[in-house]
Design an enzyme around this catalytic site. Sequence first.
Site, PDB file in Angstrom:
ATOM      1  N   GLU A  40       3.038   0.446   3.249  1.00 50.53           N
ATOM      2  CA  GLU A  40       2.554  -0.567   4.179  1.00 50.53           C
ATOM      3  C   GLU A  40       2.613  -1.921   3.468  1.00 50.53           C
ATOM      4  O   GLU A  40       2.064  -2.070   2.375  1.00 50.53           O
ATOM      5  CB  GLU A  40       1.114  -0.264   4.606  1.00 50.53           C
ATOM      6  CG  GLU A  40       1.009   0.991   5.465  1.00 50.53           C
ATOM      7  CD  GLU A  40      -0.423   1.361   5.822  1.00 50.53           C
ATOM      8  OE1 GLU A  40      -0.642   1.857   6.944  1.00 50.53           O
ATOM      9  OE2 GLU A  40      -1.334   1.192   4.982  1.00 50.53           O
ATOM     10  N   HIS A  56       0.827  -1.217   0.000  1.00 50.30           N
ATOM     11  CA  HIS A  56       0.000   0.000   0.000  1.00 50.30           C
ATOM     12  C   HIS A  56       0.858   1.261   0.000  1.00 50.30           C
ATOM     13  O   HIS A  56       1.525   1.576   0.985  1.00 50.30           O
ATOM     14  CB  HIS A  56      -0.945  -0.023   1.213  1.00 50.30           C
ATOM     15  CG  HIS A  56      -1.940   1.086   1.199  1.00 50.30           C
ATOM     16  ND1 HIS A  56      -2.343   1.753   2.329  1.00 50.30           N
ATOM     17  CD2 HIS A  56      -2.620   1.652   0.170  1.00 50.30           C
ATOM     18  CE1 HIS A  56      -3.228   2.686   2.001  1.00 50.30           C
ATOM     19  NE2 HIS A  56      -3.410   2.649   0.703  1.00 50.30           N
TER      20      HIS A  56
HETATM   21  N1  3HC Z   1       6.388  13.867  -7.939  1.00 48.63           N
HETATM   22  C1  3HC Z   1       7.625  14.228  -7.528  1.00 48.63           C
HETATM   23  N2  3HC Z   1       7.830  15.082  -6.514  1.00 48.63           N
HETATM   24  C2  3HC Z   1       6.747  15.608  -5.910  1.00 48.63           C
HETATM   25  C3  3HC Z   1       5.432  15.286  -6.276  1.00 48.63           C
HETATM   26  C4  3HC Z   1       5.274  14.363  -7.336  1.00 48.63           C
HETATM   27  N3  3HC Z   1       4.065  13.977  -7.770  1.00 48.63           N
HETATM   28  N4  3HC Z   1       4.583  15.966  -5.497  1.00 48.63           N
HETATM   29  C5  3HC Z   1       5.316  16.686  -4.647  1.00 48.63           C
HETATM   30  N5  3HC Z   1       6.625  16.491  -4.900  1.00 48.63           N
HETATM   31  C6  3HC Z   1       7.749  17.085  -4.196  1.00 48.63           C
HETATM   32  C7  3HC Z   1       8.069  18.489  -4.643  1.00 48.63           C
HETATM   33  O1  3HC Z   1       8.886  18.504  -5.785  1.00 48.63           O
HETATM   34  C8  3HC Z   1       8.782  19.046  -3.424  1.00 48.63           C
HETATM   35  O2  3HC Z   1      10.112  18.581  -3.362  1.00 48.63           O
HETATM   36  P1  3HC Z   1      11.287  19.431  -2.595  1.00 48.63           P
HETATM   37  O3  3HC Z   1      10.827  19.571  -1.178  1.00 48.63           O
HETATM   38  O4  3HC Z   1      12.489  18.553  -2.752  1.00 48.63           O
HETATM   39  O5  3HC Z   1      11.360  20.709  -3.329  1.00 48.63           O
HETATM   40  C9  3HC Z   1       8.040  18.399  -2.277  1.00 48.63           C
HETATM   41  O6  3HC Z   1       7.398  17.254  -2.832  1.00 48.63           O
HETATM   42  C10 3HC Z   1       7.003  19.308  -1.683  1.00 48.63           C
HETATM   43  O7  3HC Z   1       6.106  19.705  -2.712  1.00 48.63           O
HETATM   44  P2  3HC Z   1       5.553  21.199  -2.867  1.00 48.63           P
HETATM   45  O8  3HC Z   1       6.588  22.176  -2.388  1.00 48.63           O
HETATM   46  O9  3HC Z   1       5.002  21.371  -4.238  1.00 48.63           O
HETATM   47  O10 3HC Z   1       4.269  21.241  -1.965  1.00 48.63           O
HETATM   48  P3  3HC Z   1       4.089  20.931  -0.436  1.00 48.63           P
HETATM   49  O11 3HC Z   1       5.279  21.289   0.374  1.00 48.63           O
HETATM   50  O12 3HC Z   1       2.771  21.516  -0.138  1.00 48.63           O
HETATM   51  O13 3HC Z   1       3.991  19.337  -0.396  1.00 48.63           O
HETATM   52  C11 3HC Z   1       2.777  17.315  -0.418  1.00 48.63           C
HETATM   53  C12 3HC Z   1       3.049  18.637  -1.125  1.00 48.63           C
HETATM   54  C13 3HC Z   1       4.035  16.451  -0.489  1.00 48.63           C
HETATM   55  C14 3HC Z   1       1.642  16.646  -1.152  1.00 48.63           C
HETATM   56  C15 3HC Z   1       2.440  17.627   1.080  1.00 48.63           C
HETATM   57  O14 3HC Z   1       1.448  18.587   1.146  1.00 48.63           O
HETATM   58  C16 3HC Z   1       2.006  16.409   1.852  1.00 48.63           C
HETATM   59  O15 3HC Z   1       2.823  15.626   2.307  1.00 48.63           O
HETATM   60  N6  3HC Z   1       0.672  16.272   2.032  1.00 48.63           N
HETATM   61  C17 3HC Z   1       0.074  15.124   2.727  1.00 48.63           C
HETATM   62  C18 3HC Z   1      -0.040  13.982   1.754  1.00 48.63           C
HETATM   63  C19 3HC Z   1      -0.630  12.780   2.400  1.00 48.63           C
HETATM   64  O16 3HC Z   1      -0.956  12.729   3.566  1.00 48.63           O
HETATM   65  N7  3HC Z   1      -0.760  11.736   1.581  1.00 48.63           N
HETATM   66  C20 3HC Z   1      -1.369  10.513   2.015  1.00 48.63           C
HETATM   67  C21 3HC Z   1      -2.789  10.527   1.598  1.00 48.63           C
HETATM   68  S1  3HC Z   1      -3.600   9.053   2.130  1.00 48.63           S
HETATM   69  C22 3HC Z   1      -3.287   7.956   0.922  1.00 48.63           C
HETATM   70  O17 3HC Z   1      -2.665   8.201  -0.082  1.00 48.63           O
HETATM   71  C23 3HC Z   1      -3.829   6.586   1.167  1.00 48.63           C
HETATM   72  C24 3HC Z   1      -5.040   6.272   0.335  1.00 48.63           C
HETATM   73  O18 3HC Z   1      -5.263   4.883   0.511  1.00 48.63           O
HETATM   74  C25 3HC Z   1      -6.292   7.025   0.724  1.00 48.63           C
END
Ligand code: 3HC
Length: 307
Positions: free
Chosen positions: A170, A158
């Site tokens: 996971e 996961h």
């Molecule tokens: N590909 C590559 N790199 C990416 C990316 C992608 N798709 N998305 C984000 N990044 C990288 C950026 O390049 C950046 O890298 P850096 O720090 O080295 O410059 C870093 O991630 C941070 O991105 P941003 O600066 O654009 O934006 P944020 O600081 O707002 O971060 C985020 C974005 C990483 C999405 C952050 O907001 C986050 O961690 N959010 C929570 C996400 C979360 O909880 N996910 C789990 C959801 S639950 C799930 O998936 C399970 C399902 O079963 C429901």
Amino acid sequence: AAATLATAAGDVQPIKNVTVFGSGLMGAGIVQVSAQAGCQVTMVDVTPEALAKGEKIILSSLKRTAKKKYAEDAAGAQSFVDQIMANIHQSTEGAQAATKADLVVEAIVENLTVKQKLFAALDEAAPKHTIFASNTSSLKIADIAEATQRRDRFAGLHFFNPVPQMKLVEVIRTRDTSDVVFNSLLQFCRDLKKAPVSCKDTPGFIVNRLLVPYLMEAVRIVERGEASIADVDTAMKLGAGYPMGPFELADFVGLDTVKFIIDGWYTNGDGLKGKELVAPSKLLNDLVTAGKLGRKSGEGFYNYAQK
Ligand code: 3HC
């Protein structure tokens, strides 16, 4: 004695060839990180259009990483992207795409019957040694595995959105998953430079078991009129250090997905069935009925079209 050794904890089977079913956000992410780790990866979906969307997701993510890694070096950035893309192959051939796979990862629609059908076909088409894994977030791994004759070679894997960025995977073992298969998957995650955690086959495993009730409690605070959406998000970001507030995160995950998960658990989740924590919410149901599914539809708790 040889048999004992073969199943000793820590023994692993190499995973070099990976077939991923589903080229949506999760599938494309899994394809990308596997290709970045040097595996030969086949991305499978039902139509060329779906595959093209998956390729677009991968390319835009790789370009983002390349831009950071090779800030002043356009040629270096291009060759970084090209090398990874060369490890990725595409197919619309269904189960036949897995005839060389060491590992199959399934990231298709969250529907038990559809997943079982795919794995039953894969059980016929894939080599005996192939490990089967599902990226399901809400279904029981053992229920999906039931469609196959290789329950000892079946587990959950996961990932989290965005896959290239989120470090966690996971790894879920059922009662039937063998030590070799489980250890091979833990090692595969480390090869992807991810941090694996071991989970039992319980609803939501670790992350969603905690995250989904938390998201729903946030929705209920707003439904009761105790705080605004924006203030709840600010509170959790600045008061608990979360990168996104619960409403931003729900929009990011997809409100249909959140609804699908709680409805499933409320009606038949072991230990969660009938629990207030995962009870239906009028606010969430109304948004989903109106097609407001979060970021992907342009509106959810927030409106993204205006931004
Ligand atoms: N590909 C590559 N790199 C990416 C990316 C992608 N798709 N998305 C984000 N990044 C990288 C950026 O390049 C950046 O890298 P850096 O720090 O080295 O410059 C870093 O991630 C941070 O991105 P941003 O600066 O654009 O934006 P944020 O600081 O707002 O971060 C985020 C974005 C990483 C999405 C952050 O907001 C986050 O961690 N959010 C929570 C996400 C979360 O909880 N996910 C789990 C959801 S639950 C799930 O998936 C399970 C399902 O079963 C429901």
